[in-house]
Design an enzyme around this catalytic site. Structure first.
Site, short mmCIF file in Angstrom:
data_model
loop_
_atom_site.label_atom_id
_atom_site.label_comp_id
_atom_site.label_asym_id
_atom_site.label_seq_id
_atom_site.Cartn_x
_atom_site.Cartn_y
_atom_site.Cartn_z
N ASN A 1 0.86 -1.19 0.00
CA ASN A 1 0.00 0.00 0.00
C ASN A 1 0.90 1.24 0.00
OD1 ASN A 1 0.50 0.92 2.86
ND2 ASN A 1 -0.19 -1.16 3.23
N ASP B 1 -3.63 -6.66 5.30
CA ASP B 1 -4.59 -7.56 5.94
C ASP B 1 -4.47 -8.98 5.39
OD1 ASP B 1 -5.70 -5.72 7.66
OD2 ASP B 1 -7.09 -4.97 6.15
N LYS C 1 10.42 -16.42 -10.24
CA LYS C 1 9.56 -15.40 -10.84
C LYS C 1 8.45 -16.03 -11.69
CE LYS C 1 9.86 -11.28 -13.64
NZ LYS C 1 10.54 -10.74 -14.80
N PRO D 1 -2.46 -12.03 10.70
CA PRO D 1 -2.93 -11.74 12.06
C PRO D 1 -3.18 -10.24 12.22
CG PRO D 1 -0.59 -12.36 12.04
CD PRO D 1 -1.08 -12.54 10.65
N ASP D 2 -4.18 -9.87 13.00
CA ASP D 2 -4.40 -8.46 13.32
C ASP D 2 -3.54 -8.16 14.56
OD1 ASP D 2 -5.34 -5.98 14.34
OD2 ASP D 2 -7.13 -6.21 13.13
N ILE D 3 -2.41 -7.52 14.33
CA ILE D 3 -1.43 -7.31 15.41
C ILE D 3 -2.05 -6.49 16.54
CG2 ILE D 3 0.87 -6.40 15.96
CD1 ILE D 3 1.49 -6.61 12.92
N LYS E 1 -10.84 -3.63 19.11
CA LYS E 1 -9.43 -3.93 19.36
C LYS E 1 -9.00 -3.54 20.78
CE LYS E 1 -8.35 -3.48 14.43
NZ LYS E 1 -7.31 -3.47 13.41
N1 CTP Z 1 -3.52 -3.29 12.11
C1 CTP Z 1 -2.75 -4.32 12.65
N2 CTP Z 1 -2.68 -5.51 12.01
C2 CTP Z 1 -3.36 -5.73 10.88
C3 CTP Z 1 -4.15 -4.70 10.33
C4 CTP Z 1 -4.20 -3.48 10.98
O1 CTP Z 1 -2.12 -4.12 13.69
N3 CTP Z 1 -3.26 -6.91 10.29
C5 CTP Z 1 -3.61 -2.01 12.85
C6 CTP Z 1 -3.09 -0.81 12.08
O2 CTP Z 1 -1.74 -0.56 12.36
C7 CTP Z 1 -3.99 0.31 12.61
C8 CTP Z 1 -5.29 -0.39 12.95
O3 CTP Z 1 -4.98 -1.77 13.09
O4 CTP Z 1 -3.49 0.87 13.79
C9 CTP Z 1 -6.40 -0.24 11.95
O5 CTP Z 1 -5.91 -0.54 10.67
P1 CTP Z 1 -6.85 -0.37 9.40
O6 CTP Z 1 -6.11 -0.83 8.17
O7 CTP Z 1 -7.45 1.01 9.36
O8 CTP Z 1 -8.06 -1.33 9.71
P2 CTP Z 1 -8.25 -2.87 9.70
O9 CTP Z 1 -8.35 -3.33 11.11
O10 CTP Z 1 -7.25 -3.55 8.84
O11 CTP Z 1 -9.72 -2.95 9.06
P3 CTP Z 1 -10.22 -2.65 7.54
O12 CTP Z 1 -9.07 -2.93 6.66
O13 CTP Z 1 -11.37 -3.57 7.39
O14 CTP Z 1 -10.63 -1.20 7.54
#
Ligand code: CTP
Length: 409
Positions: A211, A280, A290, A306-308, A343
């Site tokens: 991104n 995500d 490649k 994982p959502d950290i 969260k």
């Molecule tokens: N974050 C994280 N780990 C992930 C995704 C997000 O720790 N795998 C953290 C980001 O650093 C940020 C917060 O969660 O502080 C929100 O990230 P954001 O991208 O806005 O949201 P998501 O939880 O990924 O939800 P969505 O993409 O559905 O908006």
């Protein structure tokens, strides 16, 4: 970077006779960009390398060289010593440091150094043998023991053709150091983890999903926290920024790598701020070589990372402050509120990334800060460093409240 603490400050810049004296001209400009008022004092030897006229034209203030110059305006050395918010000697020769260490006052600059009660920063620049000489090192030790600040010069080739420690540091580093000395150390000793930048999720050795995050917001937070005296741990995705001085940096490319570092660091942190744009999803398989352009269509299967932050929220200690960001393109407050709750955060910074001058890659940001009790603070557009300052003001207060509460219980 734009340091609020330098605005309106009177900085007395002492220039001594090193070949690096010409770099002081750049330093004046950079300090003026920060809206500081710069007053230059030069030694006689410095005038051999760069003219007082240049320094006067740049600083727009009279330059002092001679103690007994009857023609110049009447600002004496005592007055100069008094008016300074800080005195910066850049470049500082071995000679001026030796004089300051022994209390010798035989010209304007050395006399001001003896008379001042303001903080003093020396930025040495000299031949590596002169720098490593026991006399110079002994003088630096004395100066530091007496509360003077001495910036370590850089290593590399110097003007005389030799290489080693003695190079004049990058002007940005000096400006940071001045800001750091003048900043209130409101987070002294506080351990802060900040994540920054994007992640890369590779599906073959040369291609990845990512991104546009530049890391600027996270780096600004790390820098602002460092200025306040915090012990800063910066987990950085791949970005092209220089980390701020004095910050511990952990490089992470993928979300899984960032997850690993964050998990290890988090338990010992007081404040955690996840500013990284973590991917995500990651490709289920990474091709070993490649992927060739043989097929008209290629499908890449993705699996969730994982959502950290959510994980850190589950394991949050009672004396930990946890802060997240929400990058949104629609329903900013609604989505951010949901993330704050889900969260288990103390604060969330909501960012409409579709707005010009806000979000990815810009130096400025326009955010809303959401608290657990439903309060939404509208922050007007400002530099990311100022946004970082506002976030740290709140984080510091929240930490103090949590500590007080745990003492009461
Ligand atoms: N974050 C994280 N780990 C992930 C995704 C997000 O720790 N795998 C953290 C980001 O650093 C940020 C917060 O969660 O502080 C929100 O990230 P954001 O991208 O806005 O949201 P998501 O939880 O990924 O939800 P969505 O993409 O559905 O908006």
């Amino acid at each position: 970077m734009n340091y609020r603490v330098l605005r309106g400050k009177t900085i007395v810049l002492g220039v001594s006779g090193s070949i690096a004296a010409y770099r002081a001209a750049d330093l004046i400009r950079r300090l003026q960009e920060q809206e500081s008022d710069v007053h230059v004092i030069m030694t006689k030897n410095a005038c051999q390398f760069i003219t007082p006229l240049t320094m006067q034209a740049l600083s727009q203030n009279p330059v002092r060289v001679d103690m007994f110059d009857l023609s110049s305006e009447r600002i004496g050395h005592i007055e100069t010593a008094r008016m300074a918010d800080i005195i910066v000697v850049a470049p500082a020769t071995a000679n001026i440091m030796a004089k300051a260490a022994s209390g010798i006052a035989d010209d304007y600059l050395s006399t001001v150094l003896l008379a001042t009660k303001s903080p003093v920063l020396f930025c040495p620049a000299m031949n590596p043998a002169m720098y490593s000489n026991v006399a110079t090192q002994g003088n630096i030790k004395i100066l530091r023991e007496r509360g003077f600040h001495v910036l370590e010069p850089e290593t590399g080739p110097v003007a005389c053709g030799e290489a080693g420690r003695g190079r004049f540091p990058a002007v940005d580093r000096i400006v940071f150091e001045i800001a750091s000395i003048l900043s209130e150390k409101s987070l002294a000793g506080v351990r802060i983890m900040v994540s920054a930048g994007p992640t890369r999720e590779f599906f073959d050795p040369v291609r990845f999903i990512s991104n546009p995050s530049s890391g600027k917001m996270g780096y600004a937070l790390a820098e602002a926290a460092r200025l306040r005296g915090a012990n800063v741990h910066l987990i950085s995705g791949p970005v092209s920024l220089e980390p701020p001085p004095g910050v511990n940096v952990y490089k992470a490319v993928s979300a899984l790598e960032m997850h690993e570092v964050a998990r290890n660091l988090a338990p010992s942190m007081d404040i955690i701020i996840m500013a990284a744009a973590v991917g995500d999803y990651r490709p289920k398989k990474v091709a070993p070589s490649k992927i060739k352009k043989k097929l008209a269509n290629v499908q890449i299967e993705l699996v969730q990372n994982p959502d950290i932050l959510a994980e850190l929220g589950k394991e949050k200690g009672s004396q930990q402050v946890l802060i997240g960001f929400a990058a949104e393109t629609t329903k900013l407050v609604e989505h951010a509120k949901e993330k704050l709750r889900k969260k288990n955060l103390d604060l969330i910074i909501a960012n409409d990334v579709t707005k010009p001058g806000s979000g990815f890659c810009y130096d400025t940001n326009q955010v809303k800060i959401l608290y657990r009790d439903g309060v939404v603070e509208d922050v007007p557009p400002m530099s990311k460093l100022r946004v970082a300052d506002r976030i740290l003001d709140i984080a510091g207060k929240m930490l103090a409240e949590k500590r007080d509460e745990s003492k009461r219980n």
